[in-house]
Enzyme design. Structure first.
Site, mmCIF file in Angstrom:
data_model
loop_
_atom_site.group_PDB
_atom_site.id
_atom_site.type_symbol
_atom_site.label_atom_id
_atom_site.label_comp_id
_atom_site.label_asym_id
_atom_site.label_seq_id
_atom_site.Cartn_x
_atom_site.Cartn_y
_atom_site.Cartn_z
ATOM 1 N N LEU A 102 0.813 -1.213 0.000
ATOM 2 C CA LEU A 102 0.000 0.000 0.000
ATOM 3 C C LEU A 102 0.851 1.269 0.000
ATOM 4 C CD1 LEU A 102 -2.751 -1.133 2.537
ATOM 5 C CD2 LEU A 102 -2.711 -1.387 0.042
ATOM 6 N N HIS A 120 -3.607 4.316 -2.146
ATOM 7 C CA HIS A 120 -4.555 3.384 -1.518
ATOM 8 C C HIS A 120 -5.150 3.990 -0.240
ATOM 9 C CE1 HIS A 120 -1.666 0.377 -3.434
ATOM 10 N NE2 HIS A 120 -2.806 0.047 -3.984
HETATM 11 N N1 LIG Z 1 -1.940 6.863 -7.197
HETATM 12 C C1 LIG Z 1 -3.170 6.431 -6.884
HETATM 13 N N2 LIG Z 1 -4.106 7.307 -6.467
HETATM 14 C C2 LIG Z 1 -5.363 6.883 -6.159
HETATM 15 N N3 LIG Z 1 -5.756 5.592 -6.243
HETATM 16 C C3 LIG Z 1 -4.855 4.680 -6.645
HETATM 17 C C4 LIG Z 1 -3.517 5.047 -6.990
HETATM 18 N N4 LIG Z 1 -2.846 3.927 -7.351
HETATM 19 C C5 LIG Z 1 -3.713 2.906 -7.255
HETATM 20 N N5 LIG Z 1 -4.922 3.346 -6.840
HETATM 21 C C6 LIG Z 1 -6.132 2.551 -6.667
HETATM 22 O O1 LIG Z 1 -5.955 1.614 -5.634
HETATM 23 C C7 LIG Z 1 -6.746 0.454 -5.908
HETATM 24 C C8 LIG Z 1 -5.898 -0.779 -5.769
HETATM 25 O O2 LIG Z 1 -4.923 -0.759 -6.782
HETATM 26 P P1 LIG Z 1 -3.671 -1.693 -6.810
HETATM 27 O O3 LIG Z 1 -3.599 -2.487 -5.564
HETATM 28 O O4 LIG Z 1 -3.588 -2.365 -8.134
HETATM 29 O O5 LIG Z 1 -2.480 -0.638 -6.659
HETATM 30 P P2 LIG Z 1 -1.550 0.000 -7.736
HETATM 31 O O6 LIG Z 1 -0.700 1.003 -7.092
HETATM 32 O O7 LIG Z 1 -2.400 0.370 -8.923
HETATM 33 O O8 LIG Z 1 -0.602 -1.185 -8.126
HETATM 34 P P3 LIG Z 1 -0.096 -1.542 -9.559
HETATM 35 O O9 LIG Z 1 0.507 -0.331 -10.148
HETATM 36 O O10 LIG Z 1 0.854 -2.622 -9.319
HETATM 37 O O11 LIG Z 1 -1.332 -1.987 -10.291
HETATM 38 C C9 LIG Z 1 -7.308 0.645 -7.310
HETATM 39 O O12 LIG Z 1 -8.639 1.135 -7.220
HETATM 40 C C10 LIG Z 1 -6.402 1.701 -7.886
HETATM 41 O O13 LIG Z 1 -7.007 2.447 -8.923
#
Ligand SMILES: Nc1ncnc2c1ncn2[C@@H]1O[C@H](COP(=O)(O)OP(=O)(O)OP(=O)(O)O)[C@@H](O)[C@H]1O
Ligand SMILES: [Mg+2]
Length: 282
Positions: free
Chosen positions: A34, A38
């Site tokens: 996280l 997140h």
């Molecule tokens: N920078 C960010 N700002 C706001 N929400 C985010 C951000 N990065 C990810 N999220 C959201 O967090 C949730 C979980 O995403 P996830 O766990 O895939 O993280 P991630 O950072 O996108 O990881 P990866 O880049 O490996 O996909 C999703 O709804 C995603 O859109």
């Protein structure tokens, strides 16, 4: 609200703990490792809901055969500390066998929208996403679910699925959290070496250049795509996979930007694939 955060692994544990939580429940699905992006979703859910559920599950079905499932970053201990501090009530950390037990053969597939952009580059990706989110909606029974705008097409696909399958869930899309230099926060940023990390601002720079061109009156979508392409090509460590200037609702490529449009791209920095997007127009 329970006094301390409840941790669940099995489906049974999750269902029992969920039944004790007040409605509305806000759900934040994640793959863990996280970051403040997140946490912004958890904080928004905390502010708007009586209880907050979070899932941490590196969903194997949304990874392609040559993608990074095996090396996807994990840090459960740190994740749980961050979630406790952000006020989560319940965290589900199932194993792949719990979500997809032997004999599993049911899939949720949104057509149309998933054939474009990320869906075109990552066949089967969105089928994995929609399947796992449908299951999360069933087990958590949330009234609201929070996702990030960083994954713009995912947001559109999940809105479509929620509507099409009559899930009684409000899908709430939250702004992209960025590092000070503009790089969108992502768990995958952890893969970048220091040179790649410096070069990774190129996505933000390309989007900013196209947004500025639009603000100065440029309405030709090819020209906006060209502005982004040239910015990426000027960065030696970056390799462009695609750029897009698409209709905000249908995600179809535009010729002319009239209303709301989505500028988006996927770029490789070494072996790391990053995505980012801006919404322009009204
Ligand atoms: N920078 C960010 N700002 C706001 N929400 C985010 C951000 N990065 C990810 N999220 C959201 O967090 C949730 C979980 O995403 P996830 O766990 O895939 O993280 P991630 O950072 O996108 O990881 P990866 O880049 O490996 O996909 C999703 O709804 C995603 O859109
Ligand atoms: Mg992600």
């Amino acid at each position: 609200m329970p006094e301390s955060m409840i941790l669940a692994t099995s489906l049974e544990e999750l269902r029992q703990a969920r039944a004790l939580l007040d409605n509305p429940l806000g759900l934040v699905p994640t793959m863990g490792f996280l970051h403040p992006g997140h946490i912004s979703l958890v904080e928004r859910a905390r502010a708007e809901c009586a209880s907050v559920g979070v899932s941490i599950f590196v969903n194997p079905t949304q990874f392609g055969p040559n993608e990074d499932l095996d090396k996807y970053p994990r840090n459960l201990e740190q994740d749980l500390k961050l979630l406790e501090a952000a006020g989560a009530d319940l965290v589900w950390m199932p194993t792949p066998d719990i979500v997809y037990p032997p004999g599993y053969q049911t899939w949720v597939d949104v057509e149309g929208l998933t054939s474009l952009l990320e869906g075109a580059m990552r066949p089967g990706h969105f089928r994995g996403v929609t399947t796992v989110v449908a299951k999360l909606f069933n087990v958590f029974q949330p009234q609201r679910a929070y996702f990030g705008q960083k994954d713009a097409q995912q947001a559109a696909v999940l809105r479509r699925m929620t509507c099409d399958l009559d899930f009684p869930v409000d899908v709430i899309i939250c702004p992209t959290m960025r590092e000070a230099d503009g790089l969108a926060m992502s768990s995958r940023n952890a893969y970048l070496n220091p040179d790649e990390r410096r070069a990774a601002t190129v996505l933000f720079r390309a989007l900013s250049a196209a947004k500025a061109a639009h603000a100065s009156g440029e309405r030709n979508a090819d020209n906006l795509r060209q502005v982004m392409t040239e910015t990426i090509q000027a960065e030696p460590l970056a390799k462009l996979q695609y750029v897009s200037c698409a209709d905000y609702d249908t995600l179809e490529e535009l010729q002319t930007v009239e209303g709301k449009a989505l500028l988006s791209m996927a770029v490789y920095l070494g072996k790391t694939r990053l995505i980012d997007n801006f919404v322009i127009g009204d």
